[in-house]
Structures are given as structure tokens and as C-alpha cells.
Motif scaffolding. Structure first.
Motif, PDB file in Angstrom:
ATOM      1  N   ARG A 150      45.361 -24.073  80.085  1.00 53.91           N
ATOM      2  CA  ARG A 150      45.630 -25.293  79.329  1.00 53.91           C
ATOM      3  C   ARG A 150      46.663 -26.141  80.061  1.00 53.91           C
ATOM      4  N   SER A 194      40.098 -31.756  68.004  1.00 56.37           N
ATOM      5  CA  SER A 194      41.535 -31.863  67.712  1.00 56.37           C
ATOM      6  C   SER A 194      42.403 -31.170  68.755  1.00 56.37           C
ATOM      7  N   ARG A 195      41.792 -30.348  69.620  1.00 57.59           N
ATOM      8  CA  ARG A 195      42.554 -29.661  70.665  1.00 57.59           C
ATOM      9  C   ARG A 195      42.511 -30.390  72.004  1.00 57.59           C
ATOM     10  N   ALA A 266      43.817 -29.797  77.258  1.00 52.12           N
ATOM     11  CA  ALA A 266      43.743 -29.033  76.013  1.00 52.12           C
ATOM     12  C   ALA A 266      45.148 -28.652  75.573  1.00 52.12           C
ATOM     13  N   ASN A 267      45.410 -28.784  74.266  1.00 51.84           N
ATOM     14  CA  ASN A 267      46.727 -28.421  73.742  1.00 51.84           C
ATOM     15  C   ASN A 267      46.692 -27.141  72.923  1.00 51.84           C
ATOM     16  N   ALA A 268      45.526 -26.507  72.818  1.00 53.52           N
ATOM     17  CA  ALA A 268      45.389 -25.252  72.082  1.00 53.52           C
ATOM     18  C   ALA A 268      44.174 -24.516  72.624  1.00 53.52           C
ATOM     19  N   SER A 269      44.094 -23.229  72.288  1.00 57.19           N
ATOM     20  CA  SER A 269      43.017 -22.394  72.810  1.00 57.19           C
ATOM     21  C   SER A 269      41.842 -22.334  71.850  1.00 57.19           C
ATOM     22  N   ILE A 272      36.099 -24.957  72.492  1.00 54.44           N
ATOM     23  CA  ILE A 272      36.272 -26.375  72.183  1.00 54.44           C
ATOM     24  C   ILE A 272      34.949 -27.100  72.427  1.00 54.44           C
TER      25      ILE A 272
END
Length: 484
Positions: A150, A194-195, A266-269, A272
Motif C-alpha cells: 500500500r 473507499s480504499r 490504497a489506504n487500506a487492505s 478492492i
């Protein structure tokens, strides 16, 4: 008359409307010579767009929808001249142009069902075959094979093949040149997960490989960017073409290619997903994308995957959990399962504070998250023999008190979420100092501990030597006293 084999493949859910043509307000009657002459006059001057006075059609007509065989049947029509227009079509289907048809339809002889009539004859059961162009579905792709975690940049691209329809763009009642396969509206929409965070100024549009300019389109975001121009994660991007941009699409013609690309991080795992929606003919810029009469064509879903492992640290002598152990993760560029600081790279997800460090908790566990799946790259599965396959290394940089650092890096791969159901656990066992030598890693990750350990050993050696010399001296003094 119906053909034994209709041209092309049938298209379902196309709506057609037929309206009877009138002359000076009176419907043309094909049963009369006068009506046939008027029909010939209309057909001879028909420009494929509209009728001119004194010929006209009513504002509404009869509508029918094609079935799974592509058939729309209009029963019990009066004998006359009809204007047939396509009212709507499924997404990805370019409407056919309007056309005129007479009922009955004059056919050259001989009659197919009798040999006694060799002259022209009337066909009352008319089959017509308007051709709809089915536009190839747009495609969404992701380019992330070069990234490992990320925070690194991913490029998404939407590619669509242009397929226009006849439009009288300049209002001269003729369709020529670029108007034959043209667009009156065009838009592309992408609902970001949202990620995903859009990177400013990364949007690029090309037609047949040639860059479009900002004046060719407008871009709106929902929610809107903040005062510094930062687009919120998970925002909806809507690209609408201006008149200048539509002219470039029209000039490209059928078969031209539009490519829309942009970058995200990406800000989260997790897994996606991402799709895009392409609005072609009939798009109305005065309406919102959810209010359009013509539905969009949706790309197949493409996915990006980030996960990790749960590291479980225990002691070899007690099997107890070991809190406080610190680890880095390195990308095994060579894929040999060994740390090579000349080619391998340390994972740094925020890109500012140096290599990330994960520390085991009281239960000896730590969740290592945010790594690209080893077996998934560029939106598709890859295998260990593929160059896109990611391999990783666990490197211990600080061991619990009384225990040795791991002598070598621990190789691992990522194919699951980092925690929770189905997560992959990687066991790591440390030996105490007194269990025998365990050579630490050389290089930056283990060099400091190696030097420190060497100093302790040398100091310990000096202490042992001093004790031995003192003991020998006491023994010699005692022996000399006994001789006196």
C-alpha cells in the motif's frame, strides 16, 4: 417475406416505433395509384433524417420491443407508408437509423408461390432487418505488478471502442461526413472504492493515442475536493465531453479508441474491486448520470488485492510467546529466499519514516498487513514462475532480552488477509544465548547487534583471563609459603 437466414445476430430489448406518413394531413393509402405515387415521391427525396412538408407523421405511433430472436412484430397495420424509428436499445448497442417502409411492399416477379403470375406482386407480410451496431464492451485494467505494498502508485485504465450513430449535427437536414457515425453526448463514470485515493493531476485521456486537452471534457467529483484540491477516498469521478471533445470523437470514427487513465494509492487492505460506466449515444449533460434515458455500459470488474500474515514468535527453550521482538519486511527481488541489501528493498508504506517495523505483542503475535498479494497482479492470477509474483522476507532487527537474533531471513508469500478467518500464520522461533552460537544477519539489518555482541564477548574474554591469572598467582603464593 422472411429471409431463411437473417443477417447478423439477433438483439433483444430494442424498442421500435412506427408512424404512418401523411400528405397534407391525410394518411397515404397504398391501395390507390395516387397513394403509391406520393409514397414514391417521399422515398425519392428521403434524406434519412426527417420528412419535409407537406409530408408528416403523428407525434406518437405504435411501439414494439424485440424478443430473444430479435423480432418485433407489428400486427394489423393499415396499408400505407410508415416511418420506422428505433426508440431505445440496450447498453452497448448503437441504434439503427430511421427508415421508411411501404405496406404492402412491391416485389419483382415471378411470384414465389405460383407459376401463373410472372409480373410484379405485392408483399403484405413485410420483414425488415435494420442493423444495430453492437459496440465492444469497454474494458477496465489495473497496473500494479510493479508495486509491493500500500502507498505505492497504481494506474487504472478504461478503454472503449467508439461506435457512433447517424445525427444531423449541423441541422441542415442531411447526414454527411463525421455525422454518419457521430455522438451527441459522451461520458465516463468511475466510482472509486473507499480504499482508493485519487492522485491529483494524474487523469489522462487519449483518442487513438493522441492526448486530449482539458477543454475537451469536464471532470466533477462527488464529494468535491477540499480546499487544497485533495479528492476524498472513494469519490465518484464523472467525465463529460464538451462540444470540442465530441468533435474529436466524431473525427475518430467507428473503431476509434478512447483511453481514460488515472492513478491511485490504497489506504487500506483487502480485495478492492473497481468498475467503470461508459455513456455513449444519447447522453444528456443536462441530466445526472443516474437520470439518463440510455443506460451506461459497465466494464467487467477488475480487482486489486492487499493482505499479509500474522507472525507468531515463540522461544525454543520454553515454547512461550515472545513479546517485544521487532521485524522488518523486505521484498525478495531475486526470489532466492535470502536477504541481499544490494537488490532487495525494505517495505516503507508511508514513504517518510524509513522501513516499517512490526513489534510482537504480549501474545508473541503481530499482524503484518498492507502487502500486495503474491499470486495476484494486474488484475489476474499469477504463479510462482511469473515475474510479477511477489516474494517477501521477514528480517528480525531486535530480539527479546536473552535471545539471539534470527540467523537468516524468513521467506514468506501473501495469499490471504493478514488477520481473521483464513489468515496465514508464520511461526518464528528464537534460541536463547546459552543454547549455542546462532550467527546473526550481516549487513545493515543485523550489523549493529553483531558489533555489540562482539564487544560483550571480548569484554567477557578479558574478564575470564583476569580471573585465571589471579587464581594462578594465589596458588603460587600458597606453595611458596608452604616451603618456608
Amino acid at each position: 417475406m422472411e429471409l431463411d437466414s437473417a443477417p447478423g445476430d439477433p438483439v433483444e430489448d430494442v424498442v421500435f416505433e412506427v408512424r404512418r406518413v401523411s400528405h397534407s394531413g391525410t394518411p397515404i393509402d397504398m391501395r390507390t395509384i395516387a397513394g403509391q405515387q406520393l409514397a414514391a415521391q417521399v422515398l425519392g427525396s428521403w434524406d434519412g433524417v426527417s420528412l419535409s412538408a407537406p409530408f408528416s407523421v403523428p407525434s406518437t405511433g405504435v411501439e414494439e420491443t424485440t424478443d430473444e430472436d430479435g423480432l418485433a412484430v407489428f400486427d394489423n397495420l393499415e396499408l400505407g407508408l410508415y416511418l420506422v424509428e428505433e426508440v431505445s436499445a440496450p447498453a452497448g448497442v448503437t441504434p439503427a437509423g430511421p427508415f421508411l417502409v411501404t405496406l404492402p411492399l412491391s416485389q419483382p416477379g415471378p411470384h414465389p408461390e405460383t407459376t401463373s403470375w410472372t409480373g410484379d406482386w405485392w408483399l403484405y407480410n413485410v420483414h425488415v432487418y435494420p442493423k444495430n451496431a453492437v459496440t465492444p464492451a469497454p474494458v477496465k485494467t489495473v497496473e500494479d505488478s510493479e508495486i509491493h505494498h500500500r502507498g505505492q502508485v497504481t494506474t487504472w485504465t478504461i478503454t472503449t471502442t467508439l461506435q457512433g450513430a447517424p445525427h444531423d449535427l449541423n441541422g441542415d437536414s442531411t447526414i454527411t461526413g463525421d455525422e454518419v457515425h457521430s455522438f451527441t453526448g459522451f461520458a465516463v463514470r468511475d466510482d472509486l472504492d473507499s480504499r482508493l485515493v485519487y492522485l491529483a493531476d494524474s487523469l489522462k485521456l487519449k483518442v487513438d493515442g493522441v492526448d486530449l486537452v482539458p477543454a475537451d471534457y469536464t471532470v466533477t467529483w462527488d464529494p468535491a475536493p477540499d480546499e487544497e484540491g485533495v479528492v476524498p477516498a472513494g469519490a465518484v469521478m464523472l467525465i463529460q465531453f464538451t462540444e470540442q471533445g465530441l468533435a474529436k470523437l466524431n473525427a475518430a470514427g467507428d473503431g476509434g479508441e478512447l483511453a481514460v487513465s488515472f492513478d491511485t494509492v490504497a489506504n487500506a487492505s483487502g480485495v478492492i474491486p473497481n468498475t467503470a460506466q461508459v455513456y455513449t449515444n444519447g447522453y444528456d449533460t443536462e441530466l445526472g448520470p443516474d437520470e439518463q434515458d440510455v443506460p451506461p455500459t459497465v466494464t467487467p470488474t477488475v480487482e486489486q488485492k492487499f493482505g499479509g500474515i500474522t507472525l507468531v514468535k515463540t522461544a525454543s527453550d520454553t515454547n512461550a510467546a515472545q513479546p517485544g521482538a521487532k521485524f522488518q519486511v523486505w521484498v525478495d527481488v531475486n526470489g532466492n529466499g535470502k536477504l541481499d541489501e544490494g537488490t532487495d528493498t525494505a517495505v516503507d508504506q508511508d514513504g517518510t519514516a524509513g522501513p516499517d517495523v512490526w513489534t510482537t505483542g504480549n501474545d508473541g503475535k503481530v499482524v503484518i498487513d498492507g502487502l500486495r498479494y503474491s499470486n495476484w497482479a494486474d488484475g489476474k492470477a499469477v504463479t510462482e514462475t511469473d515475474p510479477e509474483y511477489n516474494k517477501y522476507l521477514l528480517v528480525e532487527v531486535d530480539a527479546p532480552e536473552g535471545y539471539s537474533l534470527l540467523a537468516a531471513a524468513v521467506p514468506f508469500v501473501v495469499t490471504t488477509p493478514a488477520s481473521g478467518e483464513g489468515a496465514t500464520q508464520v511461526p518464528v522461533v528464537n534460541k536463547p544465548f546459552n543454547s549455542g552460537p546462532e550467527l546473526p544477519l550481516t549487513g545493515g539489518a543485523g550489523l549493529g547487534l553483531l558489533i555489540g555482541t562482539g564487544a560483550v564477548l571480548m569484554g567477557g574474554g578479558a574478564l575470564l583471563l583476569g580471573l585465571h591469572v589471579a587464581r594462578r598467582r594465589r596458588e603460587q603464593a600458597a606453595a611458596a609459603a608452604a616451603l618456608l
